[in-house]
Design a protein around this motif. Sequence first.
Motif, PDB file in Angstrom:
ATOM      1  N   ASN A   1       0.812  -1.212   0.000  1.00  0.00           N
ATOM      2  CA  ASN A   1       0.000   0.000   0.000  1.00  0.00           C
ATOM      3  C   ASN A   1       0.850   1.269   0.000  1.00  0.00           C
ATOM      4  O   ASN A   1       0.315   2.371   0.005  1.00  0.00           O
ATOM      5  CB  ASN A   1      -0.926   0.014   1.225  1.00  0.00           C
ATOM      6  CG  ASN A   1      -1.996  -1.052   1.126  1.00  0.00           C
ATOM      7  OD1 ASN A   1      -2.824  -1.035   0.227  1.00  0.00           O
ATOM      8  ND2 ASN A   1      -1.969  -2.013   2.033  1.00  0.00           N
ATOM      9  N   SER A   2       2.171   1.129   0.005  1.00  0.00           N
ATOM     10  CA  SER A   2       3.032   2.311  -0.019  1.00  0.00           C
ATOM     11  C   SER A   2       2.892   3.021  -1.356  1.00  0.00           C
ATOM     12  O   SER A   2       2.446   2.435  -2.350  1.00  0.00           O
ATOM     13  CB  SER A   2       4.496   1.908   0.204  1.00  0.00           C
ATOM     14  OG  SER A   2       5.024   1.267  -0.943  1.00  0.00           O
ATOM     15  N   ASN A   3       3.271   4.298  -1.400  1.00  0.00           N
ATOM     16  CA  ASN A   3       3.074   5.093  -2.616  1.00  0.00           C
ATOM     17  C   ASN A   3       3.822   4.520  -3.818  1.00  0.00           C
ATOM     18  O   ASN A   3       3.272   4.427  -4.913  1.00  0.00           O
ATOM     19  CB  ASN A   3       3.459   6.556  -2.376  1.00  0.00           C
ATOM     20  CG  ASN A   3       4.810   6.715  -1.708  1.00  0.00           C
ATOM     21  OD1 ASN A   3       5.621   5.795  -1.663  1.00  0.00           O
ATOM     22  ND2 ASN A   3       5.060   7.898  -1.182  1.00  0.00           N
ATOM     23  N   VAL A   4       5.074   4.123  -3.632  1.00  0.00           N
ATOM     24  CA  VAL A   4       5.842   3.632  -4.780  1.00  0.00           C
ATOM     25  C   VAL A   4       5.357   2.246  -5.216  1.00  0.00           C
ATOM     26  O   VAL A   4       5.334   1.933  -6.413  1.00  0.00           O
ATOM     27  CB  VAL A   4       7.352   3.628  -4.476  1.00  0.00           C
ATOM     28  CG1 VAL A   4       7.723   2.556  -3.463  1.00  0.00           C
ATOM     29  CG2 VAL A   4       8.156   3.448  -5.755  1.00  0.00           C
ATOM     30  N   PHE A   5       4.913   1.405  -4.267  1.00  0.00           N
ATOM     31  CA  PHE A   5       4.352   0.101  -4.648  1.00  0.00           C
ATOM     32  C   PHE A   5       3.071   0.289  -5.453  1.00  0.00           C
ATOM     33  O   PHE A   5       2.843  -0.395  -6.449  1.00  0.00           O
ATOM     34  CB  PHE A   5       4.067  -0.740  -3.400  1.00  0.00           C
ATOM     35  CG  PHE A   5       5.226  -1.609  -2.978  1.00  0.00           C
ATOM     36  CD1 PHE A   5       6.522  -1.258  -3.312  1.00  0.00           C
ATOM     37  CD2 PHE A   5       5.020  -2.761  -2.243  1.00  0.00           C
ATOM     38  CE1 PHE A   5       7.598  -2.053  -2.930  1.00  0.00           C
ATOM     39  CE2 PHE A   5       6.090  -3.565  -1.852  1.00  0.00           C
ATOM     40  CZ  PHE A   5       7.383  -3.203  -2.199  1.00  0.00           C
ATOM     41  N   ARG A   6       2.223   1.211  -5.005  1.00  0.00           N
ATOM     42  CA  ARG A   6       0.975   1.465  -5.717  1.00  0.00           C
ATOM     43  C   ARG A   6       1.264   1.913  -7.155  1.00  0.00           C
ATOM     44  O   ARG A   6       0.645   1.459  -8.114  1.00  0.00           O
ATOM     45  CB  ARG A   6       0.157   2.520  -4.978  1.00  0.00           C
ATOM     46  CG  ARG A   6      -1.253   2.692  -5.529  1.00  0.00           C
ATOM     47  CD  ARG A   6      -2.051   3.702  -4.729  1.00  0.00           C
ATOM     48  NE  ARG A   6      -2.423   3.165  -3.430  1.00  0.00           N
ATOM     49  CZ  ARG A   6      -1.986   3.636  -2.266  1.00  0.00           C
ATOM     50  NH1 ARG A   6      -1.148   4.644  -2.241  1.00  0.00           N
ATOM     51  NH2 ARG A   6      -2.381   3.094  -1.138  1.00  0.00           N
ATOM     52  N   SER A   7       2.248   2.789  -7.304  1.00  0.00           N
ATOM     53  CA  SER A   7       2.596   3.287  -8.633  1.00  0.00           C
ATOM     54  C   SER A   7       3.188   2.199  -9.514  1.00  0.00           C
ATOM     55  O   SER A   7       2.824   2.071 -10.693  1.00  0.00           O
ATOM     56  CB  SER A   7       3.593   4.450  -8.514  1.00  0.00           C
ATOM     57  OG  SER A   7       2.963   5.610  -8.023  1.00  0.00           O
ATOM     58  N   ILE A   8       4.094   1.408  -8.971  1.00  0.00           N
ATOM     59  CA  ILE A   8       4.743   0.389  -9.795  1.00  0.00           C
ATOM     60  C   ILE A   8       3.760  -0.707 -10.182  1.00  0.00           C
ATOM     61  O   ILE A   8       3.815  -1.243 -11.304  1.00  0.00           O
ATOM     62  CB  ILE A   8       5.983  -0.209  -9.081  1.00  0.00           C
ATOM     63  CG1 ILE A   8       6.906  -0.910 -10.099  1.00  0.00           C
ATOM     64  CG2 ILE A   8       5.608  -1.164  -7.973  1.00  0.00           C
ATOM     65  CD1 ILE A   8       7.576  -0.009 -11.068  1.00  0.00           C
ATOM     66  N   ILE A   9       2.801  -1.034  -9.314  1.00  0.00           N
ATOM     67  CA  ILE A   9       1.781  -2.036  -9.639  1.00  0.00           C
ATOM     68  C   ILE A   9       0.905  -1.548 -10.788  1.00  0.00           C
ATOM     69  O   ILE A   9       0.608  -2.291 -11.736  1.00  0.00           O
ATOM     70  CB  ILE A   9       0.926  -2.372  -8.403  1.00  0.00           C
ATOM     71  CG1 ILE A   9       1.751  -3.172  -7.393  1.00  0.00           C
ATOM     72  CG2 ILE A   9      -0.316  -3.163  -8.802  1.00  0.00           C
ATOM     73  CD1 ILE A   9       1.054  -3.376  -6.062  1.00  0.00           C
ATOM     74  N   ILE A  10       0.476  -0.289 -10.731  1.00  0.00           N
ATOM     75  CA  ILE A  10      -0.364   0.278 -11.797  1.00  0.00           C
ATOM     76  C   ILE A  10       0.360   0.215 -13.138  1.00  0.00           C
ATOM     77  O   ILE A  10      -0.195  -0.218 -14.156  1.00  0.00           O
ATOM     78  CB  ILE A  10      -0.744   1.728 -11.473  1.00  0.00           C
ATOM     79  CG1 ILE A  10      -1.667   1.781 -10.248  1.00  0.00           C
ATOM     80  CG2 ILE A  10      -1.439   2.391 -12.669  1.00  0.00           C
ATOM     81  CD1 ILE A  10      -1.894   3.180  -9.713  1.00  0.00           C
ATOM     82  N   ASN A  11       1.618   0.630 -13.147  1.00  0.00           N
ATOM     83  CA  ASN A  11       2.363   0.686 -14.406  1.00  0.00           C
ATOM     84  C   ASN A  11       2.752  -0.689 -14.927  1.00  0.00           C
ATOM     85  O   ASN A  11       2.741  -0.933 -16.137  1.00  0.00           O
ATOM     86  CB  ASN A  11       3.603   1.567 -14.235  1.00  0.00           C
ATOM     87  CG  ASN A  11       3.246   3.037 -14.131  1.00  0.00           C
ATOM     88  OD1 ASN A  11       2.619   3.588 -15.024  1.00  0.00           O
ATOM     89  ND2 ASN A  11       3.617   3.665 -13.034  1.00  0.00           N
ATOM     90  N   LEU A  12       3.078  -1.609 -14.032  1.00  0.00           N
ATOM     91  CA  LEU A  12       3.391  -2.970 -14.465  1.00  0.00           C
ATOM     92  C   LEU A  12       2.162  -3.660 -15.063  1.00  0.00           C
ATOM     93  O   LEU A  12       2.272  -4.448 -16.003  1.00  0.00           O
ATOM     94  CB  LEU A  12       3.931  -3.793 -13.290  1.00  0.00           C
ATOM     95  CG  LEU A  12       5.355  -3.465 -12.841  1.00  0.00           C
ATOM     96  CD1 LEU A  12       5.688  -4.208 -11.547  1.00  0.00           C
ATOM     97  CD2 LEU A  12       6.375  -3.810 -13.914  1.00  0.00           C
ATOM     98  N   SER A  13       0.984  -3.346 -14.533  1.00  0.00           N
ATOM     99  CA  SER A  13      -0.240  -3.939 -15.066  1.00  0.00           C
ATOM    100  C   SER A  13      -0.486  -3.480 -16.496  1.00  0.00           C
ATOM    101  O   SER A  13      -0.995  -4.238 -17.325  1.00  0.00           O
ATOM    102  CB  SER A  13      -1.437  -3.576 -14.178  1.00  0.00           C
ATOM    103  OG  SER A  13      -1.772  -2.207 -14.317  1.00  0.00           O
ATOM    104  N   LYS A  14      -0.115  -2.230 -16.804  1.00  0.00           N
ATOM    105  CA  LYS A  14      -0.293  -1.714 -18.165  1.00  0.00           C
ATOM    106  C   LYS A  14       0.618  -2.435 -19.151  1.00  0.00           C
ATOM    107  O   LYS A  14       0.276  -2.592 -20.329  1.00  0.00           O
ATOM    108  CB  LYS A  14       0.007  -0.215 -18.196  1.00  0.00           C
ATOM    109  CG  LYS A  14      -0.955   0.634 -17.381  1.00  0.00           C
ATOM    110  CD  LYS A  14      -0.481   2.079 -17.338  1.00  0.00           C
ATOM    111  CE  LYS A  14      -1.339   2.906 -16.391  1.00  0.00           C
ATOM    112  NZ  LYS A  14      -0.818   4.288 -16.236  1.00  0.00           N
TER     113      LYS A  14
END
Length: 301
Positions: A146-159
């Motif tokens: 739930n950390s900010n960088v994990f949230r960002s990397i998960i969103i971008n990796l999903s794309k």
Amino acid sequence: MNFYNKHLLNDFNLKKYEILSILETIKKSHCLSFFNKKICIINEKQSLRTINSLINSLNFLNLKFTIINNKHNIKKENIKDFSKTLGLLYDYIFIRSNNDNIVKIISKNSGSIIINILSNGFHPIQAIGDLYFLKKKIIYLFGDFNSNVFRSIIINLSKLNKNIIIFSPKIYWNFIFLKKIFNKKKIIITEKLIISKKKCIIYNDVWFSMGESDNFINKIKKLINFQINKKILKILKIEKIFHCLPCFKNIKIKKTKFESELTKNVFESNFSFFEKQIIKKISIIKSYIILGEKTFFKVLN
């Protein structure tokens, strides 16, 4: 490319082809001609790597800028009035904030282009920079995703349809977020480490991220079994370890000494990739600016 007049408030703002365009721009050389734009950096939270990466990029491109470090503006003033004042003075605002809602309000009321360089919810510049290195490897996320960088990397990796294994305590599992991102995509989330025979990349973040109010000692107790240490190095075939710096120092709990998300020997090992992460962050900022607006630069291949 359609970056024109487009905020970067979080990682949902960029489409797959836009991310790929940013990553591709890093490889090319450009001749730049600057046109007059007024730039402001709002630094609500002190930073070493992110802010200095931005300043390095702006200096490289010979862009003048103003830095606002005064927290009084956001805490004491009417935020809408403050936003309108910013809009009269600046064309681009790079903001590092404790509150995603503040970033949204400024973007809505200022009329300026807002680029989020870190907030409590997202860290898009860090995540996009790391995507450059995350090739066709198995990617493990260790800790509280739930950390900010994990949230960002998960969103971008999903794309980019990357395979992800989240190794995290169940108490931090956020199914609402995961369903929003991976509605038709596969993701593995587990409390028991899945051992792969293939080479993998470990992605890690600090256990106590910006804007959190949770008790640090309690969080360490929840996450101590998800630490990256010598044991993990022996179990997994690790190629590199990514981390959103800085790494926390040792902490004492009831006179017992604990190392946090990374042990010292791992942090200083050949598996660490932190120096290149910092350099690539500078490249990502420059690429985003170059692609951002034709009136900002003349770009020649």
